[in-house]
Design a protein around this motif. Structure first.
Motif, mmCIF file in Angstrom:
data_model
loop_
_atom_site.group_PDB
_atom_site.id
_atom_site.type_symbol
_atom_site.label_atom_id
_atom_site.label_comp_id
_atom_site.label_asym_id
_atom_site.label_seq_id
_atom_site.Cartn_x
_atom_site.Cartn_y
_atom_site.Cartn_z
ATOM 1 N N PHE A 95 0.856 -1.182 0.000
ATOM 2 C CA PHE A 95 0.000 0.000 0.000
ATOM 3 C C PHE A 95 0.889 1.227 0.000
ATOM 4 N N ALA A 96 0.297 2.342 -0.406
ATOM 5 C CA ALA A 96 0.967 3.634 -0.313
ATOM 6 C C ALA A 96 0.289 4.426 0.787
ATOM 7 N N PHE A 97 1.101 5.116 1.582
ATOM 8 C CA PHE A 97 0.600 5.935 2.683
ATOM 9 C C PHE A 97 1.260 7.296 2.529
ATOM 10 N N VAL A 98 0.450 8.279 2.129
ATOM 11 C CA VAL A 98 0.974 9.562 1.659
ATOM 12 C C VAL A 98 0.409 10.708 2.496
ATOM 13 N N GLU A 99 1.297 11.578 2.944
ATOM 14 C CA GLU A 99 0.857 12.755 3.684
ATOM 15 C C GLU A 99 0.169 13.727 2.746
ATOM 16 N N GLY A 100 -0.999 14.261 3.184
ATOM 17 C CA GLY A 100 -1.717 15.257 2.408
ATOM 18 C C GLY A 100 -1.020 16.597 2.487
ATOM 19 N N PRO A 101 -1.459 17.555 1.731
ATOM 20 C CA PRO A 101 -2.686 17.489 0.929
ATOM 21 C C PRO A 101 -2.483 16.749 -0.387
ATOM 22 N N ASP A 102 -3.545 16.102 -0.819
ATOM 23 C CA ASP A 102 -3.600 15.406 -2.098
ATOM 24 C C ASP A 102 -4.353 16.316 -3.056
ATOM 25 N N CYS A 143 -1.743 2.548 9.942
ATOM 26 C CA CYS A 143 -1.850 3.947 9.512
ATOM 27 C C CYS A 143 -2.430 4.828 10.626
ATOM 28 N N PHE A 144 -3.455 4.343 11.301
ATOM 29 C CA PHE A 144 -4.048 5.140 12.387
ATOM 30 C C PHE A 144 -3.132 5.232 13.597
ATOM 31 N N SER A 145 -2.140 4.369 13.696
ATOM 32 C CA SER A 145 -1.163 4.505 14.783
ATOM 33 C C SER A 145 -0.212 5.670 14.502
ATOM 34 N N ASN A 179 -6.197 11.076 11.187
ATOM 35 C CA ASN A 179 -7.054 11.587 10.115
ATOM 36 C C ASN A 179 -6.620 10.984 8.780
ATOM 37 N N ILE A 180 -7.467 10.090 8.242
ATOM 38 C CA ILE A 180 -7.130 9.389 7.002
ATOM 39 C C ILE A 180 -8.273 9.507 6.004
ATOM 40 N N ARG A 181 -7.862 9.700 4.754
ATOM 41 C CA ARG A 181 -8.804 9.724 3.631
ATOM 42 C C ARG A 181 -8.445 8.607 2.655
#
Length: 171
Positions: free
Chosen positions: A66-73, A121-123, A127-129
């Motif tokens: 998976f990819a886990f990317v800091e926003g903003p997107d 991710c929540f660890s 705030n996840i989208r």
């Protein structure tokens, strides 16, 4: 299971896992997502180079990515027929600190990946989208079961529609 950042050596396995994800979508009736070679090798390599690509290992074997990317997107700056859970500014843009999960895929024999990935991710952020294709019913159900809220429609850079979801642990 263990989650670690992907390296360039993982790219062949990531491509294989993405193909497994594509096959699973087709089998479930989602014929329009991840078509025409998407997600492309270049995008997956860019995720690795930027430190946004992850591998889920089970007994040392890569079973998911998976990819886990800091926003903003950029594709999340405007949402239609709804709104993000964060408070929008006057011009409709959201200036919240959020992260995005993209390109999640797993081997057919892997189980519990969705929860494992999102717990990880929540660890790291409250705030996840996530967005998904309208036809991706299993993903939509999993998101809602995990506590995500449907927020509206976003459009990718190529104009493709996606259903947008968000979960804020601080709300």
């Amino acid at each position: 299971m263990k989650i670690r950042k992907a390296t360039e050596k993982d790219l062949p396995r990531i491509l294989e896992l993405i193909d497994f994800g594509r096959q699973k979508m087709r089998a479930m009736g989602n014929t329009d997502q991840w078509t025409h070679g998407n997600p492309r090798r270049e995008v997956l390599m860019q995720d690795i180079e930027r430190g946004n690509s992850y591998i889920v290992e089970d007994d040392g074997e890569a079973v998911a990515t998976f990819a886990f990317v800091e926003g903003p997107d950029v594709t999340y700056q405007h949402i239609y027929e709804g709104q993000w859970l964060d408070e929008p500014t006057v011009d409709g843009r959201v200036q919240a600190n959020y992260w995005v999960v993209h390109r999640m895929a797993s081997a057919p024999e892997a189980h519990g990946i969705f929860k494992t990935v999102l717990d990880y991710c929540f660890s790291r952020t409250p705030n996840i989208r996530i967005d998904t294709h309208r036809q991706n019913t299993p993903m939509r159900r999993a998101l809602e079961k995990y506590g995500f809220h449907y927020c509206g429609i976003i459009y990718l850079l190529d104009g493709a529609e996606r259903l947008a979801y968000q979960r804020c642990l601080t709300r």
